[in-house]
Enzyme design. Sequence first.
Site, PDB file in Angstrom:
ATOM      1  CB  CYS A  32      -0.859  -0.056   1.265  1.00  0.00           C
ATOM      2  SG  CYS A  32      -1.622   1.472   1.727  1.00  0.00           S
ATOM      3  CB  CYS A  73       1.118   2.816   6.302  1.00  0.00           C
ATOM      4  SG  CYS A  73      -0.473   3.420   6.895  1.00  0.00           S
ATOM      5  CG  ASP A 115      -1.173  25.261   8.319  1.00  0.00           C
ATOM      6  OD1 ASP A 115      -0.363  24.459   7.804  1.00  0.00           O
ATOM      7  OD2 ASP A 115      -2.182  24.895   8.951  1.00  0.00           O
ATOM      8  CB  CYS A 170       2.064  18.654   6.369  1.00  0.00           C
ATOM      9  SG  CYS A 170       1.779  19.198   4.683  1.00  0.00           S
TER      10      CYS A 170
HETATM   11  C1  LIG Z   1      -2.281  22.965   5.055  1.00  0.00           C
HETATM   12  S1  LIG Z   1      -3.811  23.740   4.748  1.00  0.00           S
HETATM   13  C2  LIG Z   1      -4.007  24.636   6.254  1.00  0.00           C
HETATM   14  C3  LIG Z   1      -5.381  25.110   6.550  1.00  0.00           C
HETATM   15  C4  LIG Z   1      -5.647  25.560   7.985  1.00  0.00           C
HETATM   16  N1  LIG Z   1      -4.602  26.403   8.506  1.00  0.00           N
HETATM   17  C5  LIG Z   1      -5.916  24.383   8.893  1.00  0.00           C
HETATM   18  O1  LIG Z   1      -5.148  24.111   9.824  1.00  0.00           O
HETATM   19  O2  LIG Z   1      -6.945  23.701   8.684  1.00  0.00           O
HETATM   20  C6  LIG Z   1      -3.378  24.904   3.547  1.00  0.00           C
HETATM   21  C7  LIG Z   1      -4.495  25.792   3.057  1.00  0.00           C
HETATM   22  O3  LIG Z   1      -3.927  26.722   2.126  1.00  0.00           O
HETATM   23  C8  LIG Z   1      -4.851  26.958   1.089  1.00  0.00           C
HETATM   24  N2  LIG Z   1      -4.077  27.489  -0.045  1.00  0.00           N
HETATM   25  C9  LIG Z   1      -3.351  26.806  -0.961  1.00  0.00           C
HETATM   26  N3  LIG Z   1      -2.735  27.652  -1.792  1.00  0.00           N
HETATM   27  C10 LIG Z   1      -3.048  28.905  -1.372  1.00  0.00           C
HETATM   28  C11 LIG Z   1      -2.688  30.212  -1.829  1.00  0.00           C
HETATM   29  N4  LIG Z   1      -1.874  30.376  -2.863  1.00  0.00           N
HETATM   30  N5  LIG Z   1      -3.178  31.272  -1.175  1.00  0.00           N
HETATM   31  C12 LIG Z   1      -4.016  31.106  -0.097  1.00  0.00           C
HETATM   32  N6  LIG Z   1      -4.386  29.896   0.368  1.00  0.00           N
HETATM   33  C13 LIG Z   1      -3.916  28.811  -0.265  1.00  0.00           C
HETATM   34  C14 LIG Z   1      -5.501  25.597   0.863  1.00  0.00           C
HETATM   35  O4  LIG Z   1      -6.755  25.745   0.227  1.00  0.00           O
HETATM   36  C15 LIG Z   1      -5.623  25.093   2.314  1.00  0.00           C
HETATM   37  O5  LIG Z   1      -6.847  25.468   2.875  1.00  0.00           O
END
Ligand SMILES: C[S@@+](CC[C@H](N)C(=O)[O-])C[C@H]1O[C@@H](n2cnc3c(N)ncnc32)[C@H](O)[C@@H]1O
Length: 470
Positions: A75, A78, A400, A427
Site C-alpha cells: 500500500c 503507510c 500554514d 506538513c
Molecule cells: C495545510 S492547509 C491549512 C489550513 C488551515 N490552517 C488548517 O489548519 O486547517 C493549507 C491551506 O492553504 C490553502 N491554499 C493553498 N494555496 C493557497 C494560496 N496560494 N493562497 C491562499 N491559500 C492557499 C488551501 O486551500 C488550504 O486550505
Amino acid sequence: MSKKVYRVRAKYLDNEGRGVVSFNQSMIPVPGLLPGELAQIELYRKKNETLGRIVSLVETSPERNTDMCPYAGRCGGCQLWHMSYKEQLRFKQSQVESLMGKYCKIPETIGMDVPLCYRHKIHATLGRDSRGRIISGIYEEKSHKLMDMEQCRIQDSIGDEIMSTVRAAMKKLGIAPYDEDSRRGLLRHVLIKTGYRTGQIMVVFVLSSLKFPQGKALCGQLLKKFPNIRTIVYNLNAGKTSMVLGDEEKVVYGEGYIEDELCGLKFRISPKSFYQVNPEQTEKLYMKAVEMAGFSKTDRVLDTYCGIGTITLLVSRYVNHVTGVELGADAVDNARENAKMNNISNVRFVRRDATRFMEETAAQLAGSGRPSVTGKRSGKNKSNAIDFTDKSYYNVVIMDPPRSGSTSAFLKALVKMSPEKVVYISCNPVTQKRDMEELIKAGYRVRAVQPVDMFPMTSGIENIVLLSKL
Ligand SMILES: C[S@@+](CC[C@H](N)C(=O)[O-])C[C@H]1O[C@@H](n2cnc3c(N)ncnc32)[C@H](O)[C@@H]1O
C-alpha cells in the site's frame, strides 16, 4: 529466471524511513527494513531508483512492529507500519533534528496514545480486479495499480463499513466503476469525511456524469444503514486527472456540509474545504502553536492559508484581531459561517492568493507612513501610536501553507511587513526549512520548534516553528 538474492544488514533509515544497506559501494534503500536488521534482499528498479525488496528477514530488530497490517509494504499509504510507534516518533524527531537542530533544541515529537483509526477523511478509488470483481482502495506504492482494500486501520472504521455497503450495492444495482483507460463507467471515487466529536458523516460520490440513475437507490441504502450520514454530494470529474474532485457538484441529501468541533469551537466543513485529517492531534497542534506564540490582547494577527478558519477562530480568543487569508472559495464561505456560528466578531476573512495579499499589505504599509513594528517610520506619519483599525498592521503572522511551502514573493513581503513573530506550521519540514532560511537571512531567529505526529504509520511529519526578531 529467479533473481539474485543478497544478504545485507541495514545501517540507518533514510528520510523516507527506508532501511539503507551498503551494497557494491552503493547505498541501497530497502522499504520495510529497520537499522540493525539482517535480511535477504533482491534488487529492483522503480522510478529511476535501485531499491531492495525483502525476500526474508534473518535477524529482526526489537523495534519491529509485530502487529502488521495485511496491506503493509504494498500500500502507498503507510511507509512505517513495520516500525514500533516509539521508533516512528524517534525517526520523525531525528528528521526534524537533522533539518533544524542547528537552530534550537528539538523537543520530543508529540505523539498519539493510540495511533490507529485517526484519519477522518477517507478516500477510496473504485475499479475492477483481474476477474472483473468490483474493488475499492488506494493505489499501490508509487504505482497506478489499484489495491483491493477491505479495511484500513489508520482510518475511521466507519469508512470501511460504508465502502463495503457501496461495493455490494454497486454489484446489485449494476453501477459500473469508472475505468480511466477506456473512460467508461460511472463511479470513480468515494470521499468520506467524518466528524471527530459530532460523528456526522459526509459522503461524496465522484462520478463521470451527474446523470446517476441508480443514485437514489444507492443513497437510500446508505442512509438506512448509516443514520449519521448528514449529507450526500455528487461531484463531477470526467477529466483525465489525478485530482479526486472536479469543480461541479450537486447536493442530493442534506445541506452539503458536516459540522465538527475542535478546541471548543464548531466548524462547518464542505467537500472541497481543507480540514486536518487527524482531529485528535490537530487540537494538540493548535494549542501548542498558541502556547508557543505567547499571544497578547493587543496583537493583530494575520493567519495565512487559513482554510475554514480553525486557527483564526481559536487565536481570536487571545488577541485583538485576526485576519484569515485563503484561496479556496468554499473554505472562505465556511470560515465566515464558522465565525458567525461561534459568535466571534474580531476576525475577518479574505479570499485571495496569500502571496498577493502579502504583497498588497506590504505596499499599503509602506504607503501609510505608519511605523512598522520595528519602529522604522516612513512618509508623513511620525506618530508612534498603533492604529488598530489599520488593516495593513499585523505584529504576528501565522503561515500554514500546503506541502510545497510558501513563495519567495510571500516571504519578501513578510519581511517588509516586519511582524514581531512568525508562527510557521507545515506538513513538510523540508520546504518549511527552505522558507524559514529566507526569514533567517532577513534577521529573524528561530525561537522554538515542535514536531507533532499527525500521520502515524506514515513518514509524514507536521512541525511548528516560531521565529521572532526581538
Ligand atoms: C495545510 S492547509 C491549512 C489550513 C488551515 N490552517 C488548517 O489548519 O486547517 C493549507 C491551506 O492553504 C490553502 N491554499 C493553498 N494555496 C493557497 C494560496 N496560494 N493562497 C491562499 N491559500 C492557499 C488551501 O486551500 C488550504 O486550505
